[in-house]
Design a protein around this motif. Structure first.
Motif, mmCIF file in Angstrom:
data_model
loop_
_atom_site.group_PDB
_atom_site.id
_atom_site.type_symbol
_atom_site.label_atom_id
_atom_site.label_comp_id
_atom_site.label_asym_id
_atom_site.label_seq_id
_atom_site.Cartn_x
_atom_site.Cartn_y
_atom_site.Cartn_z
ATOM 1 N N ALA A 13 0.872 -1.173 0.000
ATOM 2 C CA ALA A 13 0.000 0.000 0.000
ATOM 3 C C ALA A 13 0.910 1.224 0.000
ATOM 4 C CB ALA A 13 -0.903 0.010 1.230
ATOM 5 N N ASN A 14 0.425 2.322 -0.553
ATOM 6 C CA ASN A 14 1.251 3.528 -0.644
ATOM 7 C C ASN A 14 1.276 4.236 0.712
ATOM 8 O OD1 ASN A 14 2.905 5.409 -1.889
ATOM 9 N ND2 ASN A 14 1.182 6.696 -2.521
ATOM 10 N N ASP A 15 2.020 3.682 1.622
ATOM 11 C CA ASP A 15 2.067 4.231 2.978
ATOM 12 C C ASP A 15 3.421 4.854 3.292
ATOM 13 O OD1 ASP A 15 3.410 1.851 2.878
ATOM 14 O OD2 ASP A 15 2.755 1.158 4.845
ATOM 15 N N ASN A 16 4.247 5.041 2.258
ATOM 16 C CA ASN A 16 5.557 5.670 2.461
ATOM 17 C C ASN A 16 5.738 6.809 1.459
ATOM 18 O OD1 ASN A 16 7.271 3.900 4.466
ATOM 19 N ND2 ASN A 16 6.182 2.457 3.128
ATOM 20 N N SER A 17 6.104 7.960 1.959
ATOM 21 C CA SER A 17 6.449 9.085 1.088
ATOM 22 C C SER A 17 7.914 8.971 0.678
ATOM 23 C CB SER A 17 6.232 10.410 1.826
ATOM 24 O OG SER A 17 4.885 10.578 2.191
ATOM 25 N N PRO A 18 8.278 9.564 -0.457
ATOM 26 C CA PRO A 18 9.696 9.598 -0.820
ATOM 27 C C PRO A 18 10.516 10.330 0.251
ATOM 28 C CG PRO A 18 8.314 10.224 -2.684
ATOM 29 C CD PRO A 18 7.422 10.195 -1.482
ATOM 30 N N VAL A 19 11.738 9.940 0.424
ATOM 31 C CA VAL A 19 12.624 10.558 1.414
ATOM 32 C C VAL A 19 13.927 10.932 0.730
ATOM 33 C CG1 VAL A 19 13.858 10.238 3.584
ATOM 34 C CG2 VAL A 19 11.589 9.212 3.283
ATOM 35 N N PHE A 20 14.284 12.238 0.799
ATOM 36 C CA PHE A 20 15.542 12.695 0.221
ATOM 37 C C PHE A 20 16.705 12.310 1.127
ATOM 38 C CE2 PHE A 20 12.873 15.622 -2.251
ATOM 39 C CZ PHE A 20 13.492 15.526 -3.494
ATOM 40 N N GLY A 21 17.849 12.118 0.486
ATOM 41 C CA GLY A 21 19.050 11.812 1.256
ATOM 42 C C GLY A 21 19.498 12.992 2.098
ATOM 43 N N ARG A 22 19.204 14.223 1.627
ATOM 44 C CA ARG A 22 19.537 15.429 2.374
ATOM 45 C C ARG A 22 18.397 16.420 2.247
ATOM 46 N NH1 ARG A 22 25.250 17.420 0.211
ATOM 47 N NH2 ARG A 22 24.739 16.139 -1.599
ATOM 48 N N GLU A 23 18.196 17.196 3.279
ATOM 49 C CA GLU A 23 17.172 18.239 3.205
ATOM 50 C C GLU A 23 17.650 19.416 2.377
ATOM 51 O OE1 GLU A 23 15.821 19.457 6.996
ATOM 52 O OE2 GLU A 23 14.986 17.504 7.543
ATOM 53 N N VAL A 24 18.957 19.709 2.464
ATOM 54 C CA VAL A 24 19.521 20.850 1.739
ATOM 55 C C VAL A 24 20.777 20.387 0.998
ATOM 56 C CG1 VAL A 24 20.482 23.170 1.915
ATOM 57 C CG2 VAL A 24 18.635 22.471 3.467
ATOM 58 N N TYR A 25 20.817 20.679 -0.293
ATOM 59 C CA TYR A 25 22.000 20.415 -1.113
ATOM 60 C C TYR A 25 22.675 21.762 -1.388
ATOM 61 C CZ TYR A 25 20.016 15.782 -2.115
ATOM 62 O OH TYR A 25 19.499 14.511 -2.015
ATOM 63 N N GLU A 26 23.939 21.886 -1.038
ATOM 64 C CA GLU A 26 24.693 23.122 -1.257
ATOM 65 C C GLU A 26 25.732 22.898 -2.347
ATOM 66 O OE1 GLU A 26 26.281 24.283 2.487
ATOM 67 O OE2 GLU A 26 24.343 24.942 3.289
ATOM 68 N N HIS A 52 9.896 17.391 -0.217
ATOM 69 C CA HIS A 52 10.671 18.458 -0.837
ATOM 70 C C HIS A 52 12.083 18.507 -0.278
ATOM 71 C CE1 HIS A 52 6.420 19.624 -1.125
ATOM 72 N NE2 HIS A 52 6.749 20.241 -2.241
ATOM 73 N N CYS A 53 12.980 19.084 -1.089
ATOM 74 C CA CYS A 53 14.324 19.415 -0.623
ATOM 75 C C CYS A 53 14.724 20.743 -1.253
ATOM 76 C CB CYS A 53 15.335 18.315 -0.979
ATOM 77 S SG CYS A 53 15.834 18.300 -2.719
ATOM 78 N N LYS A 54 15.735 21.372 -0.689
ATOM 79 C CA LYS A 54 16.227 22.648 -1.190
ATOM 80 C C LYS A 54 17.611 22.463 -1.797
ATOM 81 C CE LYS A 54 13.716 25.377 2.268
ATOM 82 N NZ LYS A 54 13.850 26.342 3.397
ATOM 83 N N VAL A 55 17.847 23.197 -2.879
ATOM 84 C CA VAL A 55 19.162 23.219 -3.518
ATOM 85 C C VAL A 55 19.622 24.672 -3.525
ATOM 86 C CG1 VAL A 55 20.508 22.736 -5.585
ATOM 87 C CG2 VAL A 55 18.591 21.245 -4.952
ATOM 88 N N GLN A 56 20.720 24.948 -2.842
ATOM 89 C CA GLN A 56 21.273 26.298 -2.772
ATOM 90 C C GLN A 56 22.539 26.348 -3.618
ATOM 91 O OE1 GLN A 56 21.749 27.190 1.394
ATOM 92 N NE2 GLN A 56 19.568 27.441 1.725
ATOM 93 N N VAL A 57 22.489 27.160 -4.673
ATOM 94 C CA VAL A 57 23.610 27.284 -5.613
ATOM 95 C C VAL A 57 24.306 28.613 -5.352
ATOM 96 C CG1 VAL A 57 24.319 27.334 -8.024
ATOM 97 C CG2 VAL A 57 22.380 25.906 -7.320
ATOM 98 N N GLU A 58 25.575 28.549 -4.996
ATOM 99 C CA GLU A 58 26.398 29.755 -4.822
ATOM 100 C C GLU A 58 27.211 29.954 -6.096
ATOM 101 O OE1 GLU A 58 30.065 31.522 -2.091
ATOM 102 O OE2 GLU A 58 29.163 29.589 -1.624
ATOM 103 N N VAL A 59 27.035 31.114 -6.720
ATOM 104 C CA VAL A 59 27.741 31.422 -7.960
ATOM 105 C C VAL A 59 29.090 32.048 -7.606
ATOM 106 C CG1 VAL A 59 27.661 32.670 -10.149
ATOM 107 C CG2 VAL A 59 25.549 31.767 -9.145
ATOM 108 N N LEU A 60 30.162 31.468 -8.149
ATOM 109 C CA LEU A 60 31.513 31.964 -7.881
ATOM 110 C C LEU A 60 31.930 32.940 -8.972
ATOM 111 C CD1 LEU A 60 33.229 28.602 -6.858
ATOM 112 C CD2 LEU A 60 32.134 30.293 -5.378
ATOM 113 N N ASP A 61 32.589 34.002 -8.555
ATOM 114 C CA ASP A 61 32.995 35.048 -9.487
ATOM 115 C C ASP A 61 34.209 34.613 -10.292
ATOM 116 O OD1 ASP A 61 32.984 37.682 -10.614
ATOM 117 O OD2 ASP A 61 34.698 38.159 -9.354
ATOM 118 N N VAL A 62 34.200 34.948 -11.574
ATOM 119 C CA VAL A 62 35.385 34.835 -12.419
ATOM 120 C C VAL A 62 35.621 36.218 -13.022
ATOM 121 C CG1 VAL A 62 35.026 32.406 -12.952
ATOM 122 C CG2 VAL A 62 34.029 34.121 -14.443
#
Length: 368
Positions: A78-91, A173-183
């Motif tokens: 039965a569909n009694d399990n929600s998906p689970v991310f390996g991490r809550e926040v990916y940096e 849900h999970c969050k992905v935080q992308v830091e842009v590095l200057d060139v």
């Protein structure tokens, strides 16, 4: 079933030790005993997919006889399990010159259910439209790739929200935080604030000629700048506040030697690959009356025959002045020696022509 009757017939049932099932025994109107297997505790397919029970039937004879049966129970999902991310926040840290299709990160969610209930698909949610244009998400693998042109100067960070949904409608849900590095992708920008298009040649050293600012949109050493003047010119740069510079004179000027200067200012950053820009400023040197007229000769000798006609031109004098405009315009006049009458000659104030104003007599005056 037991073919014996009475006390020798079927008397009792028992179930092997387990924590999920029990037996419910009943007797029908015909006296036939019925048996039901009852769930006493919730099952969990993800913990135990299958249970094997031993059922024993016993009669009342002496000695008692019994029979056993294996009961195999398969637990359906039965569909009694929600998906689970390996991490809550990916940096993630990503250079702003990253090409399109470059992998950024792969998000992964697991679902303990099976079949369609355990199949996870990914999608962006609660993510700004601009971020959706810069990044693409594979709905099956969860891999995020660069899809647009990143610009550190436009946005230093991007926040993405990824939803993982299974086939039964459960999601997480999970969050992905992308830091842009200057060139170092921006050259310095020179902006003139004020400029004296003309300065007098007698301006003292350290006279301010121009004020300008230098801005580099990069950060760190990539945005740190320095300025210089091309060539050996009588000008120097003085730093002011907030990336402003003053262009000043550094030596005495002489318009008669150099009437104007084309000054090239170069601004260079401190990046690993140094970028620069150039701005040209033309400064006109205005004249000051600092030069006296000079005759082409110290002595002019002219001759005239006696009994000449009046206003006879006998020669001319010439003087030049290195100054410009009115400062360099020369006018001529005779200087009468003190105590003596005006000589019998005149000079044109404009062109220096010398004329004898009246007839002369050699016996009266032979020279003057």
């Amino acid at each position: 079933q037991d073919k014996d009757v009475g006390s020798n017939g079927l008397q009792n049932y028992s179930l092997g030790s387990n924590s999920h099932f029990s037996l419910a025994l009943g007797t029908g109107k015909t006296g036939v005993k019925s048996l039901e297997l009852v769930v006493e505790r919730q099952l969990d397919r993800e913990q135990q997919r299958e249970l094997n029970l031993l059922l024993t039937a016993t009669d009342g004879g002496s000695p008692p006889r019994s029979a056993t049966a294996q009961v195999r129970i398969v637990v359906l999902d039965a569909n009694d399990n929600s998906p689970v991310f390996g991490r809550e926040v990916y940096e993630v840290r990503l250079a702003e010159n990253s090409p399109r299709e470059q992998p950024v990160v792969r998000v992964a969610a697991a679902d303990a259910d099976e079949g369609s209930y355990g199949e996870v698909r990914y999608a962006f949610t609660q993510t700004p439209e601009r971020a959706r244009q810069l990044f693409e998400l594979d709905p099956v693998t969860g891999e995020i790739r660069v899809a647009g042109n990143l610009d550190y100067e436009e946005a230093k960070n991007h926040k993405l929200v990824v939803r993982a949904s299974d086939g039964g409608g459960l999601s997480t849900h999970c969050k992905v935080q992308v830091e842009v590095l200057d060139v170092n992708d921006n050259a310095p920008e020179i902006a003139l604030t004020s400029l004296s298009a003309s300065i007098p040649e007698d301006a003292p050293p350290r006279t301010v000629v121009a004020l300008f600012s230098v801005r580099d949109r990069d950060s760190g050493d990539n945005g740190r700048t320095e300025c210089s003047i091309d060539g050996d010119l009588p000008f120097s740069l003085s730093p002011a506040l907030d990336n402003y510079y003053e262009l000043r004179t550094s030596a005495a000027l002489d318009r008669e030697r150099t009437a104007g200067y084309n000054i090239s200012i170069t601004a260079t950053d401190w990046g690993t690959t140094r970028l620069s820009s150039r701005e040209s400023i033309f400064v006109q040197i205005s004249d000051v009356n600092d030069n006296a007229p000079e005759f082409t000769q110290e002595v002019y000798t002219m001759a005239v025959a006696e009994n000449n006609s009046p206003m006879l031109r006998i020669g001319s004098v010439k003087a030049t002045d290195a100054d410009a405009g009115e400062n360099g315009r020369v006018r001529y006049a005779l200087v009468r020696p003190e105590g003596k009458e005006q000589p019998a000659v005149s000079v044109n104030p404009e062109n220096g022509d010398v004329c004898v104003v009246r007839p002369l007599d050699y016996e009266e005056v032979r020279a003057f």
